[in-house]
Scaffold this motif. Structure first.
Motif, PDB file in Angstrom:
ATOM      1  N   UNK A 105       0.819  -1.214   0.000  1.00  0.00           N
ATOM      2  CA  UNK A 105       0.000   0.000   0.000  1.00  0.00           C
ATOM      3  C   UNK A 105       0.855   1.267   0.000  1.00  0.00           C
ATOM      4  N   UNK A 106       2.116   1.161   0.413  1.00  0.00           N
ATOM      5  CA  UNK A 106       2.992   2.336   0.448  1.00  0.00           C
ATOM      6  C   UNK A 106       3.251   2.867  -0.952  1.00  0.00           C
ATOM      7  N   UNK A 107       3.212   1.981  -1.939  1.00  0.00           N
ATOM      8  CA  UNK A 107       3.384   2.407  -3.325  1.00  0.00           C
ATOM      9  C   UNK A 107       4.645   3.205  -3.550  1.00  0.00           C
ATOM     10  N   UNK A 108       4.517   4.298  -4.281  1.00  0.00           N
ATOM     11  CA  UNK A 108       5.676   5.146  -4.584  1.00  0.00           C
ATOM     12  C   UNK A 108       5.704   6.400  -3.716  1.00  0.00           C
ATOM     13  N   UNK A 109       4.878   6.412  -2.665  1.00  0.00           N
ATOM     14  CA  UNK A 109       4.862   7.559  -1.751  1.00  0.00           C
ATOM     15  C   UNK A 109       4.932   7.065  -0.304  1.00  0.00           C
ATOM     16  N   UNK A 110       6.035   6.419   0.081  1.00  0.00           N
ATOM     17  CA  UNK A 110       6.130   5.849   1.426  1.00  0.00           C
ATOM     18  C   UNK A 110       6.144   6.886   2.538  1.00  0.00           C
ATOM     19  N   UNK A 128       9.779   1.370  10.998  1.00  0.00           N
ATOM     20  CA  UNK A 128       9.712   0.100  11.723  1.00  0.00           C
ATOM     21  C   UNK A 128       8.310  -0.487  11.718  1.00  0.00           C
ATOM     22  N   UNK A 129       7.290   0.352  11.743  1.00  0.00           N
ATOM     23  CA  UNK A 129       5.914  -0.121  11.802  1.00  0.00           C
ATOM     24  C   UNK A 129       5.556  -0.940  10.579  1.00  0.00           C
ATOM     25  N   UNK A 130       5.948  -0.454   9.409  1.00  0.00           N
ATOM     26  CA  UNK A 130       5.647  -1.159   8.162  1.00  0.00           C
ATOM     27  C   UNK A 130       6.824  -2.010   7.681  1.00  0.00           C
ATOM     28  N   UNK A 131       7.938  -1.993   8.435  1.00  0.00           N
ATOM     29  CA  UNK A 131       9.134  -2.737   8.049  1.00  0.00           C
ATOM     30  C   UNK A 131       9.535  -2.402   6.610  1.00  0.00           C
ATOM     31  N   UNK A 132       9.649  -1.098   6.378  1.00  0.00           N
ATOM     32  CA  UNK A 132      10.009  -0.562   5.061  1.00  0.00           C
ATOM     33  C   UNK A 132      11.178   0.406   5.189  1.00  0.00           C
ATOM     34  N   UNK A 133      11.958   0.523   4.139  1.00  0.00           N
ATOM     35  CA  UNK A 133      12.989   1.546   4.080  1.00  0.00           C
ATOM     36  C   UNK A 133      13.045   2.108   2.665  1.00  0.00           C
ATOM     37  N   UNK A 134      13.494   3.336   2.565  1.00  0.00           N
ATOM     38  CA  UNK A 134      13.656   3.984   1.263  1.00  0.00           C
ATOM     39  C   UNK A 134      14.687   5.094   1.403  1.00  0.00           C
ATOM     40  N   UNK A 135      15.149   5.595   0.274  1.00  0.00           N
ATOM     41  CA  UNK A 135      16.083   6.725   0.249  1.00  0.00           C
ATOM     42  C   UNK A 135      15.412   7.865  -0.498  1.00  0.00           C
ATOM     43  N   UNK A 137      15.622  12.301  -1.370  1.00  0.00           N
ATOM     44  CA  UNK A 137      16.422  13.524  -1.410  1.00  0.00           C
ATOM     45  C   UNK A 137      15.427  14.671  -1.347  1.00  0.00           C
ATOM     46  N   UNK A 138      15.333  15.295  -0.180  1.00  0.00           N
ATOM     47  CA  UNK A 138      14.246  16.242   0.038  1.00  0.00           C
ATOM     48  C   UNK A 138      12.933  15.485   0.004  1.00  0.00           C
ATOM     49  N   UNK A 139      12.049  15.896  -0.897  1.00  0.00           N
ATOM     50  CA  UNK A 139      10.770  15.200  -1.045  1.00  0.00           C
ATOM     51  C   UNK A 139      10.794  14.182  -2.192  1.00  0.00           C
ATOM     52  N   UNK A 140      11.918  14.085  -2.889  1.00  0.00           N
ATOM     53  CA  UNK A 140      11.998  13.205  -4.049  1.00  0.00           C
ATOM     54  C   UNK A 140      12.469  11.815  -3.650  1.00  0.00           C
ATOM     55  N   UNK A 141      11.690  10.801  -4.032  1.00  0.00           N
ATOM     56  CA  UNK A 141      12.050   9.415  -3.748  1.00  0.00           C
ATOM     57  C   UNK A 141      13.159   8.990  -4.704  1.00  0.00           C
ATOM     58  N   UNK A 142      14.269   8.510  -4.143  1.00  0.00           N
ATOM     59  CA  UNK A 142      15.408   8.093  -4.955  1.00  0.00           C
ATOM     60  C   UNK A 142      15.496   6.578  -5.117  1.00  0.00           C
ATOM     61  N   UNK A 143      15.067   5.831  -4.101  1.00  0.00           N
ATOM     62  CA  UNK A 143      15.113   4.370  -4.179  1.00  0.00           C
ATOM     63  C   UNK A 143      14.128   3.780  -3.172  1.00  0.00           C
ATOM     64  N   UNK A 144      13.443   2.698  -3.610  1.00  0.00           N
ATOM     65  CA  UNK A 144      12.503   2.019  -2.717  1.00  0.00           C
ATOM     66  C   UNK A 144      11.077   2.471  -2.947  1.00  0.00           C
ATOM     67  N   UNK A 145      10.209   2.159  -1.974  1.00  0.00           N
ATOM     68  CA  UNK A 145      10.516   1.502  -0.695  1.00  0.00           C
ATOM     69  C   UNK A 145      10.770   0.006  -0.862  1.00  0.00           C
ATOM     70  N   UNK A 146      11.567  -0.536   0.072  1.00  0.00           N
ATOM     71  CA  UNK A 146      11.899  -1.956   0.051  1.00  0.00           C
ATOM     72  C   UNK A 146      11.621  -2.558   1.432  1.00  0.00           C
ATOM     73  N   UNK A 147      11.279  -3.843   1.466  1.00  0.00           N
ATOM     74  CA  UNK A 147      11.017  -4.487   2.765  1.00  0.00           C
ATOM     75  C   UNK A 147      12.317  -4.711   3.530  1.00  0.00           C
TER      76      UNK A 147
END
Length: 238
Positions: A105-110, A128-135, A137-147
């Protein structure tokens, strides 16, 4: 009195054969001519989360265990490192299914809830709640989210704003005697690193953020010493 050379050789061979026999896995089928890994039998029991598991798997949610239901649940358990993988819809299995649902459900906006800072530039976020991580830069998603798999109860991954301070691409843990490829330490002994097993398998790590190898490798290429890490939330069951 000394043994003859031929008798000594036969005795040594007997010892070697006996020792080898002790190492044969119990799952080997003797007398069949071939070795087969034991396959856990499916349970006929209906678990407390039967209907929910059936719905998650796209099956008819009638709440009654069938042979097909069991196989589908067992396949999920095997894919996600849940043991015993016998097709029983218990609390652990449903917990992983629910977690996978929230991760998708996190999709591309974690960071929709804005819990990871957007004023730090390049930053690795850990939810930790969703066991997700991402990188991002500011508000721009660079990688992820990944479990990911964070610390188990009693070994929780510590929350707060941190920084990557040491990187070791082929790290070996002398504390737990395990390989930790692509380790990037950000809080004492806690680090991002790859694991060989499933990131969904319970109960969790000893505090590190466990990742699939490809994800850990991507983090290695994207992060550097001094980059920010933000850990928030709480792992289910801790």
């Amino acid at each position: 009195m000394t043994s003859s050379p031929s008798r000594t050789i036969r005795r040594r061979l007997g010892v070697l054969i006996g020792a080898a026999a002790l190492t044969v896995p119990l799952t080997v089928a003797v007398g069949s001519g071939t070795a087969h890994a034991a396959t856990p039998a499916c349970t006929a029991g209906t678990g407390p989360y039967q209907a929910k598991a059936e719905r998650f798997l796209g099956r008819t949610p009638d709440g009654r265990q069938s042979a097909a239901d069991c196989r589908a649940i067992r396949d999920f358990q095997r894919a996600h490192g849940i043991t015993p993988a016998i097709g029983y819809a218990g609390a652990v299995t449903w917990g992983v299914m629910d977690l996978v649902t929230r991760q998708k459900a996190a999709g591309t906006n974690p960071n929709a809830a804005g819990k990871c800072p957007v004023d730090k530039g390049r930053i690795a976020c850990v939810d930790l709640t969703r066991q997700l991580s991402w990188i991002q830069d500011g508000r721009k998603l660079k990688f992820g989210p990944v479990p990911i798999r964070s610390g188990r109860d009693g070994y929780e991954t510590r929350t707060g704003l941190k920084k990557v301070y040491w990187r070791s691409i082929d790290h070996w843990s002398t504390l737990y005697n395990v390989r930790m490829p692509y380790s990037q330490f950000f809080d004492g002994g806690q680090a991002f690193h790859a694991i060989d097993g499933s990131v969904w398998s319970p109960p969790g790590s000893h505090g590190c953020v466990n990742m699939r190898r490809g994800d850990a490798k991507a983090y290695w290429s994207l992060l550097r010493n001094g980059d920010d890490v933000h850990v928030h939330g709480r792992k289910p069951g801790t």
